[in-house]
Design a protein around this motif. Structure first.
Motif, PDB file in Angstrom:
ATOM      1  N   ALA A 129      36.796  36.391  33.665  1.00  0.00           N
ATOM      2  CA  ALA A 129      37.516  36.819  32.462  1.00  0.00           C
ATOM      3  C   ALA A 129      36.881  38.072  31.866  1.00  0.00           C
ATOM      4  O   ALA A 129      37.589  39.009  31.460  1.00  0.00           O
ATOM      5  N   ILE A 130      35.544  38.109  31.820  1.00  0.00           N
ATOM      6  CA  ILE A 130      34.859  39.296  31.281  1.00  0.00           C
ATOM      7  C   ILE A 130      35.093  40.500  32.186  1.00  0.00           C
ATOM      8  O   ILE A 130      35.366  41.614  31.711  1.00  0.00           O
ATOM      9  N   ALA A 131      35.009  40.287  33.514  1.00  0.00           N
ATOM     10  CA  ALA A 131      35.212  41.385  34.456  1.00  0.00           C
ATOM     11  C   ALA A 131      36.647  41.905  34.397  1.00  0.00           C
ATOM     12  O   ALA A 131      36.887  43.114  34.557  1.00  0.00           O
ATOM     13  N   SER A 132      37.616  41.011  34.154  1.00  0.00           N
ATOM     14  CA  SER A 132      39.016  41.442  34.058  1.00  0.00           C
ATOM     15  C   SER A 132      39.228  42.355  32.857  1.00  0.00           C
ATOM     16  O   SER A 132      39.959  43.355  32.939  1.00  0.00           O
ATOM     17  N   VAL A 133      38.594  42.022  31.733  1.00  0.00           N
ATOM     18  CA  VAL A 133      38.710  42.881  30.550  1.00  0.00           C
ATOM     19  C   VAL A 133      38.000  44.206  30.804  1.00  0.00           C
ATOM     20  O   VAL A 133      38.493  45.282  30.415  1.00  0.00           O
ATOM     21  N   ALA A 134      36.850  44.161  31.491  1.00  0.00           N
ATOM     22  CA  ALA A 134      36.106  45.390  31.779  1.00  0.00           C
ATOM     23  C   ALA A 134      36.835  46.269  32.786  1.00  0.00           C
ATOM     24  O   ALA A 134      36.630  47.494  32.804  1.00  0.00           O
ATOM     25  N   ALA A 135      37.670  45.687  33.638  1.00  0.00           N
ATOM     26  CA  ALA A 135      38.391  46.446  34.663  1.00  0.00           C
ATOM     27  C   ALA A 135      39.590  47.197  34.115  1.00  0.00           C
ATOM     28  O   ALA A 135      40.220  47.984  34.842  1.00  0.00           O
ATOM     29  N   GLU A 136      39.937  46.980  32.869  1.00  0.00           N
ATOM     30  CA  GLU A 136      41.058  47.712  32.280  1.00  0.00           C
ATOM     31  C   GLU A 136      40.738  49.203  32.246  1.00  0.00           C
ATOM     32  O   GLU A 136      39.586  49.598  32.075  1.00  0.00           O
ATOM     33  N   PRO A 137      41.755  50.057  32.423  1.00  0.00           N
ATOM     34  CA  PRO A 137      41.494  51.508  32.495  1.00  0.00           C
ATOM     35  C   PRO A 137      40.918  52.047  31.194  1.00  0.00           C
ATOM     36  O   PRO A 137      41.175  51.528  30.106  1.00  0.00           O
ATOM     37  N   LYS A 138      40.162  53.098  31.341  1.00  0.00           N
ATOM     38  CA  LYS A 138      39.541  53.733  30.187  1.00  0.00           C
ATOM     39  C   LYS A 138      40.617  54.430  29.356  1.00  0.00           C
ATOM     40  O   LYS A 138      41.396  55.217  29.884  1.00  0.00           O
TER      41      LYS A 138
END
Length: 655
Positions: A553-562
């Protein structure tokens, strides 16, 4: 039956009906000397019948003839009679009615400031010379409160001069006490000092009064350190009550005062016991000054007196005290030293949840009450009871508790007990406090349990051992191991956190609110402790799969584009101040999380994240002590380091 028979029966009936009442009734006649007899009682003989001439009730009206009144007229007449009775009973009834009319105007919100001041001046002028008499009235006390709230400083001086001579008598009045509180709130330093001085010699008696205790506590709350000590001093001993100079000592704790002034400890204990017992019996325990008195009493009380206080407080009384610093410390002492034989701990825990309402949520959200729950989690061995009453209530409101500054403390105590990172020195000191007299008893019991079973140890050796082990303490002891907890601390934590289902529910809440928790200044601490599996890895054996879901879940939020500069509504999780530092800690301390984060969110994108707060996360992959994680990220990150685009902070270096 013949006609003769009928006639005879009728004749008998007539004869029986003609018999006098004295023959019918078996009751004896009243003697002539009875005071109710008119012949022998001239008072009754001369008494006129009530009502009209023939004893009938007199009708309303001026004439003797009966006049029938309508319902409306009867109501008006009844109201006039009521008003007349009130005027006879209340000497200032007319004045109170006039003040009530003015009060209805001055307390309106839409009234102008100048108009209100005119009404206040008019009201004060009407009350002049009578304020101390009408301050105890239900209506007039409200008028005085409003006047004190909005009037000028000169008018406050007038009210103070008139009420101050009657301060003590008004302090025990149900309605006047609110006027005194308003007066103390707006008082100058000299006026406050004068009011506190007028309480001298009466603090103990007022604290035993349900209304008077409110005034004393309000003065204690507003006073400075010296004035607070002045109010407390006369509760410690008779000498401090009689001699004001003795009360000006710099020592604050009662044990230090006894040592400096050379007071007799037994006399101090007896004096404080005479004050404490009535307060506890009446249940007047809502005030800060009472909590301070009780906590000081526990430092000098013998084991019998200390046990009496714990027995009296364990239950609903203690729930009303946990919102203050000293009150929460008293609650923790009751948890530590509560007797299992009389279920004092059980009474305290059960009092947190009744049939009508539950206090667990409000206690958990309180600054000091949350520490009481943390103490219960650390000491009470009855984990089934704690789970049923406390843990289940916490589960129902986990998100708000995690996001709150105080609500997260009980959770952090389960995840990482007594951590100086999450608890202040004062919090940790309060968790370690204990009652000296009861500690001596616990230590002596421990010595008797560990004594050689063959009885070879002599009485002199046992005495020497006790003298070496049990030393004279001043104040509440710290860092003392209480014999009340027999269960292994790790086992207790597992039962409360893992077996109860709290940890699983906590992980689910963290998964649902991963981004919000990581960006929160308070929730990030709980998020970190959950993600690393807690202290001693308490979550890892059982909930490893659940933790992997959290990492995803944390990695999915971090993978969102800048986000672009023009589209920034909120900061990205890798650029936010709080979340970037929490993720960096997780990369250093959790290799599994670091691998998932790099593969899913950072691999191939490190150059775009090499600036700002995210650079600290990237440097953590090269600083981690896990070789696999370091080698996995080294190929892409080392190029940025060589170019100077990424700097290594060097806070943690690999072995």
């Amino acid at each position: 039956m013949s006609s003769k028979g009928l006639k005879s029966t009728k004749r008998k009936d007539n004869e029986s009906s003609e018999k006098p009442d004295a023959l019918k009734s078996k009751k004896p006649k009243l003697s002539p000397s009875n005071p109710t007899d008119k012949k022998h009682n001239p008072t009754i003989q001369n008494q006129k019948p009530v009502g009209g001439q023939h004893g009938k009730p007199k009708a309303f009206g001026n004439n003797d003839k009966s006049v029938t009144l309508s319902k409306k007229e009867r109501r008006v007449q009844a109201k006039e009679l009521t008003e007349a009775r009130k005027k006879r009973r209340k000497p200032h009834y007319t004045l109170e009615q006039e003040l009530a009319t003015l009060w209805e105007k001055m307390r309106r919100r839409d009234i102008g400031k100048e108009d209100r001041l005119k009404l206040i001046s008019e009201a004060l002028q009407k009350m002049k010379g009578k304020m101390h008499e009408i301050a105890g009235s239900h209506v007039s006390s409200r008028v005085l409160q409003t006047c004190l709230k909005y009037c000028s400083q000169d008018e406050k001086e007038v009210v103070f001069k008139e009420l101050h001579p009657h301060f003590l008598s008004l302090a025990s009045n149900t309605y006047a006490v609110h006027v005194l509180q308003k007066m103390l709130d707006g008082a100058s330093k000299q006026q406050l000092s004068s009011c506190i001085s007028s309480l001298r010699g009466h603090v103990a008696s007022l604290l035993r009064h349900m209304v008077g205790s409110v005034v004393v506590d309000h003065a204690y709350h507003l006073g400075n350190a010296a004035q607070k000590q002045e109010l407390l001093g006369e509760l410690y001993s008779t000498e401090l009550q009689l001699f004001k100079d003795l009360n000006s000592t710099s020592e604050k704790r009662v044990v230090d005062i006894i040592a400096k002034l050379g007071l007799q400890k037994g006399s101090v204990i007896r004096h404080m016991t005479a004050i404490v017992q009535p307060i506890l019996e009446k249940g007047i325990v809502d005030h800060n000054i009472t909590h301070k008195l009780l906590i000081e009493y526990m430092t000098v009380a013998d084991k019998t007196s200390a046990a009496f206080v714990i027995q009296q407080l364990s239950g609903p009384l203690l729930i009303r005290m946990v919102h203050t610093r000293d009150g929460s410390r008293l609650a923790m002492l009751c948890v530590k030293h509560g007797s299992a034989k009389v279920d004092e701990r059980k009474k305290l825990i059960k009092a947190m949840k009744t049939e009508k309402e539950s206090h667990v949520g409000s206690i958990a959200s309180d600054q000091y009450g949350s520490m009481v729950l943390a103490c219960i989690f650390s000491i009470v061995d009855d984990t089934k009871l704690v789970t049923k009453i406390i843990v289940r209530e916490l589960e129902a409101n986990l998100k708000d508790l995690v996001m709150g500054k105080n609500g997260r403390r009980p959770l952090l105590q389960l995840l990482h007990p007594n951590s100086s990172r999450y608890f202040s020195r004062d919090d940790l000191a309060s968790l370690d406090l204990s009652v000296p007299s009861l500690c001596l008893m616990d230590k002596s019991e421990t010595l008797s349990e560990t004594k050689d079973s063959d009885g070879k140890e002599s009485a002199e050796e046992e005495k020497d051992e006790q003298e070496d082990t049990v030393t004279e303490q001043s104040g509440l002891e710290e860092n003392v191991t209480i014999a009340g907890s027999k269960k292994d601390p790790l086992l207790r934590r597992q039962e409360l956190l893992v077996k109860s289902g709290l940890a699983e529910r906590l992980i689910d809440v963290c998964v649902e609110n991963a981004e919000e928790f990581l960006k929160s200044n308070f929730a990030k601490e709980v998020m970190y402790e959950v993600a690393v599996g807690g202290c001693d890895g308490i979550l890892l054996p059982t909930l490893s799969e659940n933790l992997r879901e959290l990492y995803q879940a944390i990695a999915s939020v971090a993978a969102e584009p800048k986000p672009e500069e023009s589209e920034k509504s909120s900061q990205h999780i890798l650029e936010d101040f709080h979340s970037s530092r929490t993720i960096r800690r997780l990369v250093l301390d959790s290799p599994t999380f670091a691998s998932i984060l790099f593969k899913k969110a950072l691999s191939g994108k490190c150059r775009s994240w090499a600036q700002g707060h995210c650079s600290r996360i990237l440097s953590a992959f090269l600083e981690t002590q896990d070789v696999q994680v370091r080698e996995m990220a080294k190929e892409e990150l080392q190029v940025l380091v060589d170019e100077g685009a990424l700097k290594i902070t060097g806070t943690k270096k690999p072995e």
